[in-house]
Design a protein around this motif. Structure first.
Motif, PDB file in Angstrom:
ATOM      1  N   TYR A 170      84.753  22.432  14.154  1.00 35.05           N
ATOM      2  CA  TYR A 170      84.742  22.035  12.879  1.00 35.05           C
ATOM      3  C   TYR A 170      83.628  20.999  12.237  1.00 35.05           C
ATOM      4  O   TYR A 170      83.116  21.451  11.612  1.00 35.05           O
ATOM      5  CB  TYR A 170      86.035  21.782  12.015  1.00 35.05           C
ATOM      6  CG  TYR A 170      86.617  21.502  10.787  1.00 35.05           C
ATOM      7  CD1 TYR A 170      86.152  22.669  10.162  1.00 35.05           C
ATOM      8  CD2 TYR A 170      86.307  20.455  10.257  1.00 35.05           C
ATOM      9  CE1 TYR A 170      86.134  22.573   8.588  1.00 35.05           C
ATOM     10  CE2 TYR A 170      86.724  20.503   9.319  1.00 35.05           C
ATOM     11  CZ  TYR A 170      86.771  21.731   8.100  1.00 35.05           C
ATOM     12  OH  TYR A 170      86.650  21.440   6.421  1.00 35.05           O
ATOM     13  N   HIS A 171      83.184  19.940  13.375  1.00 34.71           N
ATOM     14  CA  HIS A 171      82.233  18.651  12.717  1.00 34.71           C
ATOM     15  C   HIS A 171      81.466  19.605  13.465  1.00 34.71           C
ATOM     16  O   HIS A 171      80.183  19.493  11.205  1.00 34.71           O
ATOM     17  CB  HIS A 171      82.661  17.562  13.293  1.00 34.71           C
ATOM     18  CG  HIS A 171      82.308  17.889  14.536  1.00 34.71           C
ATOM     19  ND1 HIS A 171      83.186  18.449  15.914  1.00 34.71           N
ATOM     20  CD2 HIS A 171      81.318  17.562  15.586  1.00 34.71           C
ATOM     21  CE1 HIS A 171      82.543  18.916  16.938  1.00 34.71           C
ATOM     22  NE2 HIS A 171      81.934  18.792  16.759  1.00 34.71           N
ATOM     23  N   LEU A 172      81.023  20.550  13.128  1.00 39.62           N
ATOM     24  CA  LEU A 172      78.729  20.817  13.481  1.00 39.62           C
ATOM     25  C   LEU A 172      79.442  21.586  12.546  1.00 39.62           C
ATOM     26  O   LEU A 172      77.914  21.811  11.770  1.00 39.62           O
ATOM     27  CB  LEU A 172      78.948  21.617  14.535  1.00 39.62           C
ATOM     28  CG  LEU A 172      79.127  21.541  16.418  1.00 39.62           C
ATOM     29  CD1 LEU A 172      78.793  22.516  17.147  1.00 39.62           C
ATOM     30  CD2 LEU A 172      77.914  20.150  15.826  1.00 39.62           C
ATOM     31  N   ILE A 173      79.986  22.542  12.396  1.00 38.80           N
ATOM     32  CA  ILE A 173      80.104  23.201  10.590  1.00 38.80           C
ATOM     33  C   ILE A 173      79.844  22.500   9.298  1.00 38.80           C
ATOM     34  O   ILE A 173      78.920  22.980   8.476  1.00 38.80           O
ATOM     35  CB  ILE A 173      81.332  24.171  10.542  1.00 38.80           C
ATOM     36  CG1 ILE A 173      81.593  25.207  11.560  1.00 38.80           C
ATOM     37  CG2 ILE A 173      80.795  25.364   9.072  1.00 38.80           C
ATOM     38  CD1 ILE A 173      82.507  25.974  11.389  1.00 38.80           C
ATOM     39  N   ARG A 174      80.580  21.294   9.516  1.00 40.68           N
ATOM     40  CA  ARG A 174      80.118  20.924   8.530  1.00 40.68           C
ATOM     41  C   ARG A 174      79.069  20.637   7.898  1.00 40.68           C
ATOM     42  O   ARG A 174      78.312  20.287   6.383  1.00 40.68           O
ATOM     43  CB  ARG A 174      81.391  19.210   7.938  1.00 40.68           C
ATOM     44  CG  ARG A 174      82.352  19.554   7.196  1.00 40.68           C
ATOM     45  CD  ARG A 174      83.718  19.316   6.961  1.00 40.68           C
ATOM     46  NE  ARG A 174      83.632  18.344   6.592  1.00 40.68           N
ATOM     47  CZ  ARG A 174      84.309  16.615   6.889  1.00 40.68           C
ATOM     48  NH1 ARG A 174      85.179  16.989   6.935  1.00 40.68           N
ATOM     49  NH2 ARG A 174      83.180  15.782   6.337  1.00 40.68           N
ATOM     50  N   ARG A 175      78.689  19.796   9.479  1.00 39.77           N
ATOM     51  CA  ARG A 175      77.612  19.032   8.909  1.00 39.77           C
ATOM     52  C   ARG A 175      75.996  20.124   9.010  1.00 39.77           C
ATOM     53  O   ARG A 175      75.125  20.245   7.793  1.00 39.77           O
ATOM     54  CB  ARG A 175      77.032  18.306  10.394  1.00 39.77           C
ATOM     55  CG  ARG A 175      76.400  16.853   9.837  1.00 39.77           C
ATOM     56  CD  ARG A 175      75.953  16.399  11.619  1.00 39.77           C
ATOM     57  NE  ARG A 175      76.345  16.416  11.887  1.00 39.77           N
ATOM     58  CZ  ARG A 175      76.694  16.138  12.701  1.00 39.77           C
ATOM     59  NH1 ARG A 175      75.887  16.264  13.631  1.00 39.77           N
ATOM     60  NH2 ARG A 175      77.968  16.083  14.174  1.00 39.77           N
ATOM     61  N   MET A 176      76.211  20.910   9.029  1.00 41.95           N
ATOM     62  CA  MET A 176      75.182  22.489   8.462  1.00 41.95           C
ATOM     63  C   MET A 176      75.836  23.601   7.983  1.00 41.95           C
ATOM     64  O   MET A 176      75.120  24.816   8.372  1.00 41.95           O
ATOM     65  CB  MET A 176      74.760  23.052   9.989  1.00 41.95           C
ATOM     66  CG  MET A 176      73.783  21.584  10.981  1.00 41.95           C
ATOM     67  SD  MET A 176      72.903  23.218  11.543  1.00 41.95           S
ATOM     68  CE  MET A 176      71.311  24.274  12.015  1.00 41.95           C
TER      69      MET A 176
ATOM     70  N   LEU B 151      65.530  28.308   7.170  1.00 42.13           N
ATOM     71  CA  LEU B 151      66.465  27.337   6.224  1.00 42.13           C
ATOM     72  C   LEU B 151      66.841  25.924   6.640  1.00 42.13           C
ATOM     73  O   LEU B 151      66.903  25.366   5.986  1.00 42.13           O
ATOM     74  CB  LEU B 151      67.966  27.840   6.081  1.00 42.13           C
ATOM     75  CG  LEU B 151      68.055  29.123   5.524  1.00 42.13           C
ATOM     76  CD1 LEU B 151      69.651  29.788   5.598  1.00 42.13           C
ATOM     77  CD2 LEU B 151      68.134  29.354   4.030  1.00 42.13           C
ATOM     78  N   SER B 152      66.577  26.021   7.486  1.00 46.22           N
ATOM     79  CA  SER B 152      66.638  24.271   8.355  1.00 46.22           C
ATOM     80  C   SER B 152      65.373  23.606   8.547  1.00 46.22           C
ATOM     81  O   SER B 152      65.691  22.513   8.333  1.00 46.22           O
ATOM     82  CB  SER B 152      66.750  24.227  10.028  1.00 46.22           C
ATOM     83  OG  SER B 152      65.951  25.324  11.461  1.00 46.22           O
ATOM     84  N   ARG B 153      63.944  24.071   8.099  1.00 46.16           N
ATOM     85  CA  ARG B 153      63.390  23.458   8.001  1.00 46.16           C
ATOM     86  C   ARG B 153      63.257  23.054   6.390  1.00 46.16           C
ATOM     87  O   ARG B 153      63.078  21.506   6.544  1.00 46.16           O
ATOM     88  CB  ARG B 153      61.576  24.428   8.002  1.00 46.16           C
ATOM     89  CG  ARG B 153      60.676  24.223   9.153  1.00 46.16           C
ATOM     90  CD  ARG B 153      59.232  24.893   8.739  1.00 46.16           C
ATOM     91  NE  ARG B 153      59.951  25.231   9.929  1.00 46.16           N
ATOM     92  CZ  ARG B 153      59.196  26.799  11.044  1.00 46.16           C
ATOM     93  NH1 ARG B 153      58.692  27.291   9.259  1.00 46.16           N
ATOM     94  NH2 ARG B 153      59.038  27.057  11.672  1.00 46.16           N
ATOM     95  N   LYS B 154      63.720  23.652   5.683  1.00 47.09           N
ATOM     96  CA  LYS B 154      64.253  23.397   3.871  1.00 47.09           C
ATOM     97  C   LYS B 154      65.068  22.363   4.477  1.00 47.09           C
ATOM     98  O   LYS B 154      64.847  21.663   3.345  1.00 47.09           O
ATOM     99  CB  LYS B 154      64.705  24.292   3.702  1.00 47.09           C
ATOM    100  CG  LYS B 154      63.872  24.432   2.290  1.00 47.09           C
ATOM    101  CD  LYS B 154      63.755  25.886   1.405  1.00 47.09           C
ATOM    102  CE  LYS B 154      65.368  26.187   0.870  1.00 47.09           C
ATOM    103  NZ  LYS B 154      66.085  26.961  -0.161  1.00 47.09           N
ATOM    104  N   SER B 155      65.951  22.246   4.832  1.00 50.05           N
ATOM    105  CA  SER B 155      67.095  21.289   4.495  1.00 50.05           C
ATOM    106  C   SER B 155      66.917  20.756   6.451  1.00 50.05           C
ATOM    107  O   SER B 155      68.249  21.242   7.049  1.00 50.05           O
ATOM    108  CB  SER B 155      68.262  21.637   4.208  1.00 50.05           C
ATOM    109  OG  SER B 155      68.858  22.407   5.413  1.00 50.05           O
ATOM    110  N   PRO B 156      66.076  19.548   6.795  1.00 54.61           N
ATOM    111  CA  PRO B 156      66.276  19.087   7.773  1.00 54.61           C
ATOM    112  C   PRO B 156      68.019  18.820   8.293  1.00 54.61           C
ATOM    113  O   PRO B 156      68.500  18.101   7.567  1.00 54.61           O
ATOM    114  CB  PRO B 156      65.183  18.133   7.942  1.00 54.61           C
ATOM    115  CG  PRO B 156      64.819  17.157   6.469  1.00 54.61           C
ATOM    116  CD  PRO B 156      65.144  19.019   5.977  1.00 54.61           C
TER     117      PRO B 156
END
Lengths: 238, 114
Positions: free
Chosen positions: A89-95, B109-114
């Motif tokens: 869950y913590h990984l999902i929240r960050r990204m 997407l990950s380049r846009k929001s690192p």
């Protein structure tokens, strides 16, 4: 064939022994070949079982019936996917944003592209319904296919083959597009090649594996909601 | 082990009951999975050891459990003889396109929001 022989060949004892034996053989070949994708234990094991059933003239449906004890555990195994999902869950929240956007777009794309290609190449309704869940992890794909009245056997085969094809072509794509982030590596493996891809991602490293199983859980959940909904909607229109 | 399996089966039962009483179109085990996820979040601690052990074991042997249904693709019968181009095409081209699509989208997407 003597009557007792027929009874024995149709018994759960023989069927489950056969499944476990074929799986062991498949795993051995897969390990020995340095994880060559086309020797994935489910695929090579299934080929071994199919060859034996065909040569002994045994009915496939009886074989699956006799394996109910094993297949039963797909249910609790599906429920247990909640645990890695909760732990990540913590990984999902960050990204959350890239994850959700890629998930919804990617899972829809995987299903719709398969349907368009199959339709274009002359697939009938039954085939299309069975291919809709091809990128979804098997236990959930079987549930979805039952729900929309596709053909379970074709759906399961399609899921396994998708995973194997994903394993074969992913390394080239990742090299070509210069993917070096294990998070992207894992997540894309999980969306497109479900459990087969996840097992491979865990071999690379834990981060890739974690993101792959995350993608597997999310794709499965999203597709379990979206595919039957879309099919019901289309059926109501026609 | 057994206690963990019992919890999983209870949640699967709940999922099946909810499915048949509400006519939901989600598979029963998927409803069970979502309920278990909600229950774990409400509890808010680390996953009980018994449960995570059972879950690891079941997930590890998933490829074994779907071997019997996978054999079915070799016994689809004559009705499917003209369907193979569609099936193989969808699997090969579809999987290639979807991997390509996912990688490009995720990279963007990950380049846009690192």
């Amino acid at each position: 064939m003597m009557p007792w022989q027929n009874d024995f060949l149709l018994s759960p004892l023989f069927a489950i022994t056969l499944t476990l034996g074929a799986y062991q053989l498949g795993s051995y070949l897969y390990q020995r070949s340095g994880h060559f994708p086309l020797l994935h234990p489910t695929l090579s094991g299934a080929i071994a079982v199919a060859a034996l059933l065909a040569s002994a003239d045994l009915d496939y449906l009886h074989y699956v019936q006799a394996n109910q004890l094993l297949v039963f555990f797909l249910g609790p195994a599906t429920v247990s996917l909640a645990i890695p999902l909760y732990q990540q869950y913590h990984l999902i929240r960050r990204m959350i944003k890239p994850i959700l956007v890629t998930l919804i777009a990617g899972a829809s794309f995987a299903s719709i592209s398969a349907l368009c290609i199959a339709y274009w190449l002359g697939g009938n309704t039954q085939t299309l319904l069975s291919l809709a869940s091809k990128s979804v992890t098997t236990p959930i794909a079987i549930g979805i296919t039952r729900e929309i009245h596709g053909l379970e056997a074709l759906a399961t085969g399609a899921v396994v083959m998708t995973g194997v094809i994903g394993l074969c072509i992913a390394p080239f794509l990742f090299r070509w597009l210069k993917v070096d982030d294990p998070k992207i590596w894992g997540f894309c493996m999980g969306i497109s090649a479900h459990g087969v891809g996840t097992a491979r991602a865990f071999e690379l490293n834990t981060t890739a594996g974690t993101f792959s199983s995350l993608a597997l859980c999310l794709t499965g959940t999203f597709s379990a909601i979206a595919i039957p909904f879309a099919v019901t909607l289309i059926r109501n229109f026609y | 082990m057994l206690r963990g399996l019992l919890i999983l089966l209870i949640f699967q039962c709940l999922g099946e009951i909810i499915k048949s009483t509400t006519q939901l179109f989600l598979p029963g085990p998927v409803i069970g999975m979502l309920l278990l996820l909600i229950a774990l979040s409400l509890r808010g601690q680390s996953v009980p050891l018994q449960l995570s052990k059972s879950s690891q074991l079941l997930i590890r042997y998933l490829p074994l459990m779907f071997l019997p249904p996978a054999v079915g693709i070799f016994f689809l019968g004559e009705a499917f003889n003209d369907q193979w181009p569609a099936i193989i095409g969808a699997l090969l081209i579809g999987t290639f396109l979807s991997l390509l699509f996912n990688i490009l989208l995720m990279q963007y997407l990950s380049r846009k929001s690192p």
